[in-house]
Structure formats: C-alpha cells, structure tokens
Scaffold this active site. Structure first.
Site, PDB file in Angstrom:
ATOM      1  N   HIS A   1     -88.404  63.406  92.157  1.00  0.00           N
ATOM      2  CA  HIS A   1     -88.312  62.182  92.960  1.00  0.00           C
ATOM      3  C   HIS A   1     -89.303  61.150  92.401  1.00  0.00           C
ATOM      4  O   HIS A   1     -90.421  61.485  92.030  1.00  0.00           O
ATOM      5  CB  HIS A   1     -88.622  62.486  94.425  1.00  0.00           C
ATOM      6  CG  HIS A   1     -88.247  61.377  95.345  1.00  0.00           C
ATOM      7  ND1 HIS A   1     -88.991  60.225  95.444  1.00  0.00           N
ATOM      8  CD2 HIS A   1     -87.184  61.221  96.185  1.00  0.00           C
ATOM      9  CE1 HIS A   1     -88.410  59.404  96.313  1.00  0.00           C
ATOM     10  NE2 HIS A   1     -87.312  59.991  96.779  1.00  0.00           N
TER      11      HIS A   1
ATOM     12  N   ASN B   1     -83.960  63.148 103.122  1.00  0.00           N
ATOM     13  CA  ASN B   1     -85.334  63.269 102.647  1.00  0.00           C
ATOM     14  C   ASN B   1     -86.231  62.648 103.704  1.00  0.00           C
ATOM     15  O   ASN B   1     -86.341  61.430 103.796  1.00  0.00           O
ATOM     16  CB  ASN B   1     -85.483  62.547 101.299  1.00  0.00           C
ATOM     17  CG  ASN B   1     -86.902  62.609 100.775  1.00  0.00           C
ATOM     18  OD1 ASN B   1     -87.735  63.338 101.302  1.00  0.00           O
ATOM     19  ND2 ASN B   1     -87.175  61.847  99.728  1.00  0.00           N
ATOM     20  N   TRP B   2     -86.847  63.523 104.508  1.00  0.00           N
ATOM     21  CA  TRP B   2     -87.668  63.016 105.616  1.00  0.00           C
ATOM     22  C   TRP B   2     -89.034  62.515 105.133  1.00  0.00           C
ATOM     23  O   TRP B   2     -89.784  61.947 105.922  1.00  0.00           O
ATOM     24  CB  TRP B   2     -87.850  64.110 106.673  1.00  0.00           C
ATOM     25  CG  TRP B   2     -86.624  64.368 107.504  1.00  0.00           C
ATOM     26  CD1 TRP B   2     -85.473  63.635 107.507  1.00  0.00           C
ATOM     27  CD2 TRP B   2     -86.443  65.416 108.465  1.00  0.00           C
ATOM     28  NE1 TRP B   2     -84.578  64.165 108.412  1.00  0.00           N
ATOM     29  CE2 TRP B   2     -85.143  65.259 109.008  1.00  0.00           C
ATOM     30  CE3 TRP B   2     -87.228  66.475 108.916  1.00  0.00           C
ATOM     31  CZ2 TRP B   2     -84.634  66.125 109.982  1.00  0.00           C
ATOM     32  CZ3 TRP B   2     -86.727  67.341 109.882  1.00  0.00           C
ATOM     33  CH2 TRP B   2     -85.438  67.162 110.410  1.00  0.00           C
ATOM     34  N   LYS B   3     -89.376  62.810 103.879  1.00  0.00           N
ATOM     35  CA  LYS B   3     -90.673  62.393 103.324  1.00  0.00           C
ATOM     36  C   LYS B   3     -91.810  62.817 104.262  1.00  0.00           C
ATOM     37  O   LYS B   3     -91.721  63.858 104.887  1.00  0.00           O
ATOM     38  CB  LYS B   3     -90.680  60.881 103.058  1.00  0.00           C
ATOM     39  CG  LYS B   3     -89.462  60.431 102.243  1.00  0.00           C
ATOM     40  CD  LYS B   3     -89.572  59.035 101.729  1.00  0.00           C
ATOM     41  CE  LYS B   3     -88.260  58.651 101.061  1.00  0.00           C
ATOM     42  NZ  LYS B   3     -88.333  57.392 100.353  1.00  0.00           N
TER      43      LYS B   3
ATOM     44  N   GLY C   1     -83.059  58.570 102.712  1.00  0.00           N
ATOM     45  CA  GLY C   1     -84.447  58.568 103.169  1.00  0.00           C
ATOM     46  C   GLY C   1     -84.546  57.996 104.569  1.00  0.00           C
ATOM     47  O   GLY C   1     -84.291  58.676 105.562  1.00  0.00           O
TER      48      GLY C   1
ATOM     49  N   GLY D   1     -86.187  52.570  99.683  1.00  0.00           N
ATOM     50  CA  GLY D   1     -87.010  52.055 100.778  1.00  0.00           C
ATOM     51  C   GLY D   1     -87.160  50.538 100.775  1.00  0.00           C
ATOM     52  O   GLY D   1     -87.997  49.999 101.500  1.00  0.00           O
TER      53      GLY D   1
ATOM     54  N   GLU E   1     -91.117  59.023  93.803  1.00  0.00           N
ATOM     55  CA  GLU E   1     -92.409  58.935  94.500  1.00  0.00           C
ATOM     56  C   GLU E   1     -93.381  59.982  93.974  1.00  0.00           C
ATOM     57  O   GLU E   1     -94.584  59.753  93.912  1.00  0.00           O
ATOM     58  CB  GLU E   1     -92.202  59.063  96.021  1.00  0.00           C
ATOM     59  CG  GLU E   1     -91.591  57.788  96.582  1.00  0.00           C
ATOM     60  CD  GLU E   1     -90.862  57.944  97.903  1.00  0.00           C
ATOM     61  OE1 GLU E   1     -90.995  58.991  98.572  1.00  0.00           O
ATOM     62  OE2 GLU E   1     -90.135  57.001  98.272  1.00  0.00           O
TER      63      GLU E   1
ATOM     64  N   SER F   1     -81.723  53.123  99.855  1.00  0.00           N
ATOM     65  CA  SER F   1     -81.327  52.230 100.957  1.00  0.00           C
ATOM     66  C   SER F   1     -79.873  52.403 101.374  1.00  0.00           C
ATOM     67  O   SER F   1     -79.211  51.433 101.760  1.00  0.00           O
ATOM     68  CB  SER F   1     -81.621  50.770 100.599  1.00  0.00           C
ATOM     69  OG  SER F   1     -83.011  50.590 100.392  1.00  0.00           O
TER      70      SER F   1
ATOM     71  N   GLU G   1     -81.279  57.644  91.857  1.00  0.00           N
ATOM     72  CA  GLU G   1     -82.000  56.811  92.815  1.00  0.00           C
ATOM     73  C   GLU G   1     -82.763  55.710  92.076  1.00  0.00           C
ATOM     74  O   GLU G   1     -83.899  55.929  91.633  1.00  0.00           O
ATOM     75  CB  GLU G   1     -83.013  57.658  93.594  1.00  0.00           C
ATOM     76  CG  GLU G   1     -82.395  58.798  94.372  1.00  0.00           C
ATOM     77  CD  GLU G   1     -83.295  59.213  95.526  1.00  0.00           C
ATOM     78  OE1 GLU G   1     -82.806  59.190  96.657  1.00  0.00           O
ATOM     79  OE2 GLU G   1     -84.475  59.520  95.300  1.00  0.00           O
TER      80      GLU G   1
HETATM   81  C1  PEP Z   1     -85.273  58.533  98.886  1.00  0.00           C
HETATM   82  O1  PEP Z   1     -86.454  58.265  98.764  1.00  0.00           O
HETATM   83  O2  PEP Z   1     -84.850  59.618  98.478  1.00  0.00           O
HETATM   84  C2  PEP Z   1     -84.403  57.531  99.486  1.00  0.00           C
HETATM   85  C3  PEP Z   1     -83.140  57.517  99.173  1.00  0.00           C
HETATM   86  O3  PEP Z   1     -85.001  56.642 100.364  1.00  0.00           O
HETATM   87  P1  PEP Z   1     -84.307  55.430 101.170  1.00  0.00           P
HETATM   88  O4  PEP Z   1     -82.955  55.910 101.633  1.00  0.00           O
HETATM   89  O5  PEP Z   1     -85.235  55.167 102.311  1.00  0.00           O
HETATM   90  O6  PEP Z   1     -84.187  54.292 100.219  1.00  0.00           O
END
Ligand code: PEP
Length: 245
Positions: free
Chosen positions: A89, A5-7, A228, A167, A91, A207, A161
C-alpha cells in the site's frame, strides 16, 4: 471482489458494529468475495464471527519469529483466522519507507503460509503527469510480484491505487482506470499466460464511493474495489457492494 481498508480508524465497539452491519447488508452471492482489512487489535474479536467475510491484515513482518519488537508475524495472524494480507500500500511505501525488496519478501512470506495477497501498486501525480505511469506500475509488479510461480499468482489480487486519488476525493476517470487495468492484465499475460491473466482479480482503489462505483465497476478490466474511507459506514460500503457486477 470487494475489500475494505479500515486503516487506523474505529474503536473496538465501532468495528464490531460495522462488521455486524456488513454481515446483514452485503449481498450474499457466492461469486462475491469480501475481505476486511482491519487493524490488528480488532482481529481477535472479529475472528469469533466465523463468517463468509474474509479477515485481512493491513501489515505483518516477513520473518518467522524473533527479535522484531513491535512486529507481528504471519503465523500469529493465521491463529486469528486471517486469510489475506495487504502488501505494498502506498501509505506503507511512503510513511514507513517500505522498499520493493521488503514488499517482495512479504509476498513470498504470505504465499509460503498460504495466506492470500492483495498487492497494491500506484503512481504519484508527478509520474502520471510525465506520462510514465504504465511503465512505473509495470516495474512495481516486476520488482515485487512477478517472480512468484503461476500457481501462486492465482493466490494474489492486484489493487491499482493511484496515489493522487487515495483519500483525496479525486477519482481516476474510467478511461484512466481502464487504460491501467488493461495494461496490468497484459503484463500478467506476458509474464504468465492469458488464462492466468483472466483469473487474477484487478481491483481499483482511490476515492471509490457509492456514487462512482457503478461506472468504475463497469470498466471491462475492473474486477472490484479496494475501499478506504467509504468502507467506514455500513450504508456506503453496502451500496458499493450492490454495484459489483
Ligand atoms: C486505500 O487507501 O486503500 C483507499 C482506497 O482509500 P480511499 O478509498 O479512502 O481513497
């Protein structure tokens, strides 16, 4: 299965370089499925690659067409060879107030267009601390995903998640992950059947990086990861991919 997930990160040049890097370094095992959820604006360029890495979109609006200024439809994404979409998601639930009802409509729209779904669920720290996490996730699944047919649930993967791990550099422990993943697996079995439950990939996200991936992927009910921050460099993502079982 491993998804990136490059966001809202990277520029076009960096995105192309990263995709090139993935093509060169990800283990080319047929049993491994890779999906890159890229920002919309990079999709035309990435769709030229015609590779075995699936292109995914981070968002879309669940209407066929019309007066929805600023939105993108599933048919428009399909023209760019998008094969999967990220739905639910945290976010988007938090920053864009996406409701369980909208998320349900997105699930239906994607499946109606034969686009695969990665359905995200996850609890806040407050919910975990009050020991409501298993019930909360089960409700998220019931509210927005479990209405789909048995045939269609096989076109969905579920990404657990925990919001407090996204993050933040704070990963859920293997015990916490396994507890949740086995609960999700049982919920699928209750709703559909045991065989179906075994066929739906349940990913962990939050993470995950090259240092903790091995332990996370060795949990019996973890079928891969949604990554992410650690998907933004070739080296890190490829190290994670090499630890898939
Ligand atoms: C995500 O937002 O899908 C995610 C897993 O982010 P991160 O790996 O940066 O925690």
């Amino acid at each position: 299965m491993l998804a990136a997930n490059w966001k809202m990160n990277l520029n076009l040049h960096e995105a192309s370089e990263l995709f090139d890097g993935f093509l060169e370094t990800l283990p080319a095992q047929e049993s491994n499925r890779y999906v890159i959820f890229a920002p919309y604006v990079f999709l035309p360029q990435l769709s030229l690659y015609n590779s075995s890495i699936e292109l995914g979109a981070q968002n879309f609006y669940p209407a066929e067409k019309g007066a929805y200024t600023g939105e993108i439809s599933i048919s428009q994404l399909k023209e760019l060879h998008v094969k999967a979409v990220l739905i639910g998601h945290s976010e988007r639930r938090i920053h864009f107030s996406e409701s369980n009802e909208l998320i349900k409509q997105k699930v239906d729209c994607a499946l109606a267009h034969e686009v695969k779904v990665v359905f995200c669920c996850g609890e806040s720290l407050e919910i975990r601390d009050s020991n409501e996490h298993l019930h909360f996730i089960n409700e998220q699944l019931k509210d927005s995903l479990f209405h789909v047919s048995k045939e269609n649930i096989l076109n969905c993967s579920i990404a657990y998640e925990p919001i407090w791990a996204i993050g933040t550099g704070r990963t859920a422990s293997c015990e916490q992950i396994e507890e949740m993943h086995s609960s999700i697996r049982s919920s699928i079995a209750n709703q559909y059947d045991q065989t179906t439950a075994q066929s739906v990939a349940i990913l962990y996200g939050g993470s995950c990086n090259s240092k903790n991936a091995k332990d996370i992927f060795s949990c019996p009910n973890v079928d891969g990861g949604l990554i992410g921050g650690a998907s933004l460099t070739t080296e890190e993502f490829s190290l994670i991919a090499h630890q898939l079982n």
